[in-house]
Design a protein around this motif. Structure first.
Motif, PDB file in Angstrom:
ATOM      1  N   ASP A 117      39.593 -67.197  13.526  1.00  0.00           N
ATOM      2  CA  ASP A 117      40.379 -68.240  12.779  1.00  0.00           C
ATOM      3  C   ASP A 117      40.349 -68.043  11.476  1.00  0.00           C
ATOM      4  O   ASP A 117      41.268 -68.238  10.544  1.00  0.00           O
ATOM      5  N   ASN A 155      35.461 -66.364  17.907  1.00  0.00           N
ATOM      6  CA  ASN A 155      36.538 -67.482  17.684  1.00  0.00           C
ATOM      7  C   ASN A 155      36.797 -67.840  16.368  1.00  0.00           C
ATOM      8  O   ASN A 155      37.687 -68.017  15.962  1.00  0.00           O
ATOM      9  N   GLU A 156      35.658 -68.241  15.660  1.00  0.00           N
ATOM     10  CA  GLU A 156      35.649 -68.794  14.444  1.00  0.00           C
ATOM     11  C   GLU A 156      35.998 -67.827  13.402  1.00  0.00           C
ATOM     12  O   GLU A 156      36.560 -68.174  12.390  1.00  0.00           O
ATOM     13  N   ASP A 166      42.792 -65.203  10.149  1.00  0.00           N
ATOM     14  CA  ASP A 166      43.816 -65.668  10.059  1.00  0.00           C
ATOM     15  C   ASP A 166      44.336 -66.561   8.896  1.00  0.00           C
ATOM     16  O   ASP A 166      45.109 -66.658   8.417  1.00  0.00           O
ATOM     17  N   TYR A 167      43.288 -67.559   8.614  1.00  0.00           N
ATOM     18  CA  TYR A 167      43.519 -68.354   7.364  1.00  0.00           C
ATOM     19  C   TYR A 167      43.497 -67.448   6.159  1.00  0.00           C
ATOM     20  O   TYR A 167      44.286 -67.712   5.506  1.00  0.00           O
TER      21      TYR A 167
END
Length: 226
Positions: free
Chosen positions: A144, A140-141, A147-148
């Protein structure tokens, strides 16, 4: 495709710049236990001097801070600029160092898992975004993070190089002796595709990380370029 990937290049392409970029990460069969390891520091210094490199990215420094004296010793002379991404406890940490006559830094963004440098590479005076990555363990990290990073790349008006330890593989054959996470690979491949990046083929070992017993191996380190 995004507009930044369609721009015509003047005076050379991003591939021309790759000869000037060297990443120092985990190397199979070599002890890479952070910059506190004298053998690792000596190995990095030898690489910098032997290849006369203009940019080095070191992942997993395992250091909350790095002295200018240490960076000078690694680089081999006083002509350098640098950015340090602190470790999280005893994990991670990034050091980027470069020749300021070749790369002129304009802006820097750092977090626990990456250091992003925006500036100009001269010659050929190309706008260049360099991102050094040491990705997290949790899926999950990592999602993220992808995406960033995609947001940063999408806003950048120039070429892009992302290098480092992505803690993820793209296909099942890039893992040996450990469980292949299909969802993680799909997320990583979607990031590469949507950000209009190219996975640059590397020479050397097929796997870039190995357990000491060689019972587990993975390809975690790579270059991605626009």
């Amino acid at each position: 495709m995004n507009s930044h990937s369609q721009k015509s290049k003047v005076g050379g392409s991003i591939l021309d710049l790759m000869d000037e970029l060297v990443t120092v990460g985990q190397t199979m069969g070599y002890n890479m236990a952070g910059l506190g390891n004298k053998a690792k520091r000596r190995w990095i210094k030898e690489l910098c001097q032997k290849h006369r490199i203009n940019f080095a990215s070191i992942q997993e420094t395992k250091a909350e801070s790095i002295s200018l004296l240490t960076i000078k010793d690694l680089w081999g002379n006083q002509m350098f600029d640098h950015v340090v991404g602190s470790s999280v406890g005893c994990s991670g940490g990034i050091l980027c160092m470069w020749n300021p006559n070749m790369f002129v830094k304009e802006k820097v963004s750092t977090c626990d898992y990456f250091a992003a440098l925006m500036g100009t590479w001269a010659p050929p005076s190309s706008k260049l975004l360099i991102i050094s990555v040491y990705a997290p363990q949790e899926l999950n990290e990592r999602r993220d993070l992808w995406d960033y990073l995609h947001t940063i790349i999408d806003r950048w008006e120039g070429d892009t190089v992302i290098m480092g330890d992505f803690n993820e593989v793209r296909s099942e054959h890039e893992r040996f002796g450990s469980t292949f996470n299909r969802q993680g690979a799909i997320a990583f491949n979607n990031f590469i595709s949507s950000a209009c990046l190219i996975d640059l083929p590397l020479e050397g070992y097929a796997f870039t990380w190995a357990h000491k017993s060689a019972s587990k191996m993975s390809k975690l380190d790579r270059y991605l370029i626009s």
